[in-house]
Design an enzyme around this catalytic site. Structure first.
Site, PDB file in Angstrom:
ATOM      1  N   ARG A 165     -72.994 -15.348  -0.604  1.00 13.00           N
ATOM      2  CA  ARG A 165     -72.101 -15.988  -1.583  1.00 13.00           C
ATOM      3  C   ARG A 165     -72.272 -17.470  -1.708  1.00 13.00           C
ATOM      4  O   ARG A 165     -72.153 -17.971  -0.485  1.00 13.00           O
ATOM      5  CB  ARG A 165     -70.775 -15.481  -1.587  1.00 13.00           C
ATOM      6  CG  ARG A 165     -69.758 -15.835  -2.772  1.00 13.00           C
ATOM      7  CD  ARG A 165     -68.543 -15.912  -2.468  1.00 13.00           C
ATOM      8  NE  ARG A 165     -67.650 -16.881  -1.981  1.00 13.00           N
ATOM      9  CZ  ARG A 165     -66.562 -17.082  -2.065  1.00 13.00           C
ATOM     10  NH1 ARG A 165     -65.505 -16.073  -2.477  1.00 13.00           N
ATOM     11  NH2 ARG A 165     -65.773 -18.129  -1.501  1.00 13.00           N
ATOM     12  N   TYR A 177     -63.040 -24.460  -5.490  1.00 16.29           N
ATOM     13  CA  TYR A 177     -63.072 -23.292  -4.754  1.00 16.29           C
ATOM     14  C   TYR A 177     -64.116 -22.766  -4.113  1.00 16.29           C
ATOM     15  O   TYR A 177     -65.088 -23.027  -4.285  1.00 16.29           O
ATOM     16  CB  TYR A 177     -62.628 -21.975  -5.871  1.00 16.29           C
ATOM     17  CG  TYR A 177     -62.536 -20.712  -5.227  1.00 16.29           C
ATOM     18  CD1 TYR A 177     -61.325 -20.548  -4.302  1.00 16.29           C
ATOM     19  CD2 TYR A 177     -63.860 -20.056  -5.030  1.00 16.29           C
ATOM     20  CE1 TYR A 177     -61.662 -19.365  -3.486  1.00 16.29           C
ATOM     21  CE2 TYR A 177     -63.839 -18.714  -4.363  1.00 16.29           C
ATOM     22  CZ  TYR A 177     -62.919 -18.669  -3.585  1.00 16.29           C
ATOM     23  OH  TYR A 177     -62.937 -17.482  -2.941  1.00 16.29           O
ATOM     24  N   ASP A 228     -68.350 -16.632  -6.834  1.00 13.49           N
ATOM     25  CA  ASP A 228     -67.091 -16.367  -7.195  1.00 13.49           C
ATOM     26  C   ASP A 228     -66.695 -17.209  -8.371  1.00 13.49           C
ATOM     27  O   ASP A 228     -66.410 -18.601  -7.784  1.00 13.49           O
ATOM     28  CB  ASP A 228     -66.278 -16.474  -5.983  1.00 13.49           C
ATOM     29  CG  ASP A 228     -64.912 -15.552  -6.185  1.00 13.49           C
ATOM     30  OD1 ASP A 228     -64.573 -15.660  -7.305  1.00 13.49           O
ATOM     31  OD2 ASP A 228     -64.088 -15.233  -5.171  1.00 13.49           O
ATOM     32  N   HIS A 230     -63.714 -17.137  -9.417  1.00 13.23           N
ATOM     33  CA  HIS A 230     -62.151 -17.344  -9.051  1.00 13.23           C
ATOM     34  C   HIS A 230     -61.341 -17.535 -10.292  1.00 13.23           C
ATOM     35  O   HIS A 230     -60.526 -18.394 -10.282  1.00 13.23           O
ATOM     36  CB  HIS A 230     -62.004 -18.471  -7.950  1.00 13.23           C
ATOM     37  CG  HIS A 230     -61.244 -18.129  -7.074  1.00 13.23           C
ATOM     38  ND1 HIS A 230     -59.842 -18.370  -6.764  1.00 13.23           N
ATOM     39  CD2 HIS A 230     -61.280 -17.128  -5.871  1.00 13.23           C
ATOM     40  CE1 HIS A 230     -59.293 -17.902  -5.938  1.00 13.23           C
ATOM     41  NE2 HIS A 230     -60.075 -17.115  -5.455  1.00 13.23           N
ATOM     42  N   GLU A 254     -68.441 -12.938  -9.683  1.00 15.19           N
ATOM     43  CA  GLU A 254     -67.305 -12.372  -9.431  1.00 15.19           C
ATOM     44  C   GLU A 254     -65.999 -13.138 -10.361  1.00 15.19           C
ATOM     45  O   GLU A 254     -65.934 -14.233 -10.279  1.00 15.19           O
ATOM     46  CB  GLU A 254     -67.009 -12.469  -8.043  1.00 15.19           C
ATOM     47  CG  GLU A 254     -65.667 -11.943  -7.495  1.00 15.19           C
ATOM     48  CD  GLU A 254     -65.389 -12.231  -6.026  1.00 15.19           C
ATOM     49  OE1 GLU A 254     -66.348 -12.539  -5.399  1.00 15.19           O
ATOM     50  OE2 GLU A 254     -64.197 -12.132  -5.552  1.00 15.19           O
ATOM     51  N   GLU A 280     -60.212  -8.010  -6.992  1.00 12.04           N
ATOM     52  CA  GLU A 280     -59.658  -8.288  -5.591  1.00 12.04           C
ATOM     53  C   GLU A 280     -58.306  -8.379  -5.448  1.00 12.04           C
ATOM     54  O   GLU A 280     -57.562  -7.944  -4.464  1.00 12.04           O
ATOM     55  CB  GLU A 280     -60.401  -9.425  -4.657  1.00 12.04           C
ATOM     56  CG  GLU A 280     -60.021 -10.793  -5.388  1.00 12.04           C
ATOM     57  CD  GLU A 280     -60.709 -11.783  -4.854  1.00 12.04           C
ATOM     58  OE1 GLU A 280     -61.818 -11.834  -4.298  1.00 12.04           O
ATOM     59  OE2 GLU A 280     -60.048 -13.108  -4.731  1.00 12.04           O
ATOM     60  N   ARG A 301     -63.715  -4.567  -6.835  1.00 12.41           N
ATOM     61  CA  ARG A 301     -63.613  -5.158  -5.658  1.00 12.41           C
ATOM     62  C   ARG A 301     -62.304  -4.967  -5.009  1.00 12.41           C
ATOM     63  O   ARG A 301     -61.758  -5.363  -3.829  1.00 12.41           O
ATOM     64  CB  ARG A 301     -63.463  -6.840  -5.961  1.00 12.41           C
ATOM     65  CG  ARG A 301     -64.704  -7.356  -6.686  1.00 12.41           C
ATOM     66  CD  ARG A 301     -65.450  -8.200  -5.745  1.00 12.41           C
ATOM     67  NE  ARG A 301     -64.720  -9.263  -5.102  1.00 12.41           N
ATOM     68  CZ  ARG A 301     -64.621  -9.590  -3.768  1.00 12.41           C
ATOM     69  NH1 ARG A 301     -65.346  -8.672  -2.948  1.00 12.41           N
ATOM     70  NH2 ARG A 301     -64.021 -10.490  -3.205  1.00 12.41           N
ATOM     71  N   GLU A 357     -67.770  -7.393   1.343  1.00 17.74           N
ATOM     72  CA  GLU A 357     -67.699  -8.905   1.836  1.00 17.74           C
ATOM     73  C   GLU A 357     -67.037  -8.892   3.337  1.00 17.74           C
ATOM     74  O   GLU A 357     -66.289  -8.088   3.671  1.00 17.74           O
ATOM     75  CB  GLU A 357     -66.399  -9.596   0.820  1.00 17.74           C
ATOM     76  CG  GLU A 357     -66.139 -10.956   1.109  1.00 17.74           C
ATOM     77  CD  GLU A 357     -65.143 -11.596   0.290  1.00 17.74           C
ATOM     78  OE1 GLU A 357     -64.213 -10.903  -0.399  1.00 17.74           O
ATOM     79  OE2 GLU A 357     -65.209 -12.811   0.021  1.00 17.74           O
ATOM     80  N   TRP A 420     -55.718 -20.579 -10.211  1.00 19.74           N
ATOM     81  CA  TRP A 420     -56.637 -21.079  -9.328  1.00 19.74           C
ATOM     82  C   TRP A 420     -57.617 -20.246  -8.684  1.00 19.74           C
ATOM     83  O   TRP A 420     -57.626 -19.239  -8.730  1.00 19.74           O
ATOM     84  CB  TRP A 420     -55.561 -21.161  -7.857  1.00 19.74           C
ATOM     85  CG  TRP A 420     -56.254 -21.819  -6.772  1.00 19.74           C
ATOM     86  CD1 TRP A 420     -56.725 -23.025  -6.262  1.00 19.74           C
ATOM     87  CD2 TRP A 420     -56.607 -20.873  -5.537  1.00 19.74           C
ATOM     88  NE1 TRP A 420     -57.187 -22.959  -5.163  1.00 19.74           N
ATOM     89  CE2 TRP A 420     -57.434 -21.963  -4.712  1.00 19.74           C
ATOM     90  CE3 TRP A 420     -56.330 -19.439  -5.214  1.00 19.74           C
ATOM     91  CZ2 TRP A 420     -57.946 -21.273  -3.422  1.00 19.74           C
ATOM     92  CZ3 TRP A 420     -57.044 -19.140  -3.847  1.00 19.74           C
ATOM     93  CH2 TRP A 420     -57.754 -19.942  -3.058  1.00 19.74           C
TER      94      TRP A 420
HETATM   95  O1  KDG Z   1     -55.832 -14.910  -0.505  1.00 20.85           O
HETATM   96  C1  KDG Z   1     -56.830 -15.172  -1.548  1.00 20.85           C
HETATM   97  C2  KDG Z   1     -58.311 -14.973  -1.014  1.00 20.85           C
HETATM   98  O2  KDG Z   1     -58.352 -13.719  -0.437  1.00 20.85           O
HETATM   99  C3  KDG Z   1     -59.502 -15.303  -2.009  1.00 20.85           C
HETATM  100  O3  KDG Z   1     -59.265 -16.589  -2.470  1.00 20.85           O
HETATM  101  C4  KDG Z   1     -60.650 -15.060  -1.503  1.00 20.85           C
HETATM  102  O4  KDG Z   1     -61.407 -14.971  -3.625  1.00 20.85           O
HETATM  103  C5  KDG Z   1     -61.747 -14.672  -2.520  1.00 20.85           C
HETATM  104  C6  KDG Z   1     -62.971 -13.881  -2.104  1.00 20.85           C
HETATM  105  O5  KDG Z   1     -63.702 -13.365  -3.004  1.00 20.85           O
HETATM  106  O6  KDG Z   1     -63.092 -13.536  -1.002  1.00 20.85           O
HETATM  107 MG    MG Z   2     -63.105 -13.767  -4.934  1.00 21.42          MG
END
Ligand code: KDG
Ligand code: MG
Length: 420
Positions: A165, A177, A228, A230, A254, A280, A301, A357, A420
């Site tokens: 990643r 991020y 990602d 995010h 992602e 996730e 995820r 991951e 975030w």
């Molecule tokens: O607690 C938040 C994290 O697990 C996250 O920010 C990590 O996005 C993430 C990832 O893909 O591992």
């Molecule tokens: Mg993530």
């Protein structure tokens, strides 16, 4: 019936007594970062371990377990995993939610651990046996700018990773991020109260395709690359990014946009063939049902600790399998080695596996959670010890008391709170 036959009943009764849960306790510790661990004991002396960590909300889950779950476990038969799952889910009346489902996951994981130990079998055998020899993982490379990130990706390739990643700093933004100071042990929960970061989607959208162009230029098309988003983009912005990234053959994009409105992924799908991953933060099969059934994503995820344990994750994976959606379990460092161990058994079994991951835990974390899984040449291998193969050194854990930590929040240039 002969006297001998009657003895069978007695033996069965004896076995059942051995399986009675006599204690369930919660330990919160911070060997490098906070973890919530559930320890379940049976009358026969078999101990099961479960992860209940919810980043930044650890004490909420610990309290839910202590006050509302553990008292319900004592006296039950540890072998009845399904019944206990239904009892904790349906029986609570209040369904779903990250806190509840993490608590249920911890119980479920500990009970699968106990069942494996009692059977003398590794967890993947209880699920149905091996579907593969090893588990493909992706690592996290990140850098302050494109050049630095490309160097970091090369470093991960040097460590043996086949899938990486890539996250990079964005010009004009102080932080982005996934970009951290420590390149091996990324931990975003960095302060007792949330730190604040600025965000600018336009700057990000114009920068990221350049990163992947530079990456393919330097490393070629061999290694798999992931990214990602995010949750920062709108569906249309995500469609635009996905389209711009198509020439660089991403394994996945992602969390392109928040998925509360599952239908919003249709707009992204209509604009790009870049594979999409999400989930996730999902904790229920209902969070992903439309995404899966409408084939709006390629990878799901959801993971053991936040999606109700092995019992529920298995249902999500089976639904996903019907639509050729593959698994890609969350595996950031805020999920403890207990979750990673259980996830690796799940990954070893699940027919529609995609990728796992993998962010390395610190040495202090690994010392508190000794485990038999191992990384080699881009793959993780689950061990053969009975249960999920992760133990918990409670004495050592006591040396690392809880430290209040929360995840950051993002704001736009004008001060508006963003995702975030
Ligand atoms: O607690 C938040 C994290 O697990 C996250 O920010 C990590 O996005 C993430 C990832 O893909 O591992
Ligand atoms: Mg993530």
């Amino acid at each position: 019936m002969t006297d001998d036959a009657l003895a069978v009943g007695e033996i069965t009764e004896g076995i059942e007594k051995e399986r009675i849960i006599t204690a369930a306790r919660v330990v919160v510790c911070s060997p490098g970062r906070n973890f919530v661990t559930l320890v379940v004991e049976t009358r026969g002396g078999v101990v099961g371990i479960g992860d209940a960590t919810l980043n930044g909300r650890e004490l909420a889950v610990a309290t839910y377990l202590e006050e509302h779950v553990c008292p319900n476990l004592v006296g039950r038969d540890a072998a009845n995993i399904e019944d206990i799952w239904q009892f904790l889910y349906r029986g609570a009346y209040w369904r779903r939610g990250a806190v509840t489902m993490s608590a249920i996951a911890a119980v479920d994981t500990a009970l699968w651990d106990i069942k494996g130990k009692m059977a003398g079998m590794p967890l993947y055998q209880l699920l149905g046996g091996r579907s593969r020899d090893r588990v493909l993982v992706y690592g996290h490379a990140n850098g302050r700018d494109i050049e630095h990130t490309v160097d970091e990706v090369e470093r991960y390739i040097g460590l043996g990773y086949k899938a990486i990643r890539a996250q990079t700093g964005v010009p004009g933004l102080e932080s982005a991020y996934g970009v951290s100071g420590d390149k091996m042990f990324y931990e975003p929960a960095d302060a007792a109260l949330p730190s604040e970061q600025r965000w600018d989607t336009r700057a990000y959208l114009n920068h990221i395709p350049r990163l992947f162009a530079a990456l393919r230029e330097r490393i070629g098309f061999g290694p798999a690359l992931l990214h990602d988003g995010h949750h920062r983009m709108t569906p249309l912005e995500a469609g635009r990014l996905g389209k711009a990234l198509e020439p660089f053959d991403l394994f996945w994009l992602e969390d392109a946009t928040p998925a509360e409105n599952q239908e919003s992924f249709r707009l992204i799908r209509e604009h790009t063939t870049t594979p999409l991953a999400v989930g996730e933060i999902f904790n229920s099969i209902h969070d992903c049902r439309e995404l899966i059934q409408n084939q709006l994503i390629d990878y799901i995820r959801a993971t053991v600790v936040h999606a109700g344990g092995i019992t529920h994750l298995r249902r999500i994976a089976d639904l996903a399998g019907l639509y050729q959606v593959r698994t890609g379990c969350h595996g950031a460092t805020d999920l403890s080695p207990v979750c990673m161990g259980a996830a690796l058994h799940f990954d070893t079994w699940v027919p529609n596996f995609g990728i796992q991951e993998y962010m390395r835990h610190t040495e202090a974390t690994d010392d508190v959670f000794p485990h038999d899984y191992a990384f080699e040449d881009g793959y993780l291998y689950c061990g053969e010890s009975p249960g999920h193969g992760v133990t918990f050194d409670e004495k050592l854990a006591a040396r690392y008391p809880y430290e209040p930590r929360q995840l950051p929040i993002a704001r736009l240039e004008d001060g508006t709170v963003w995702n975030w």
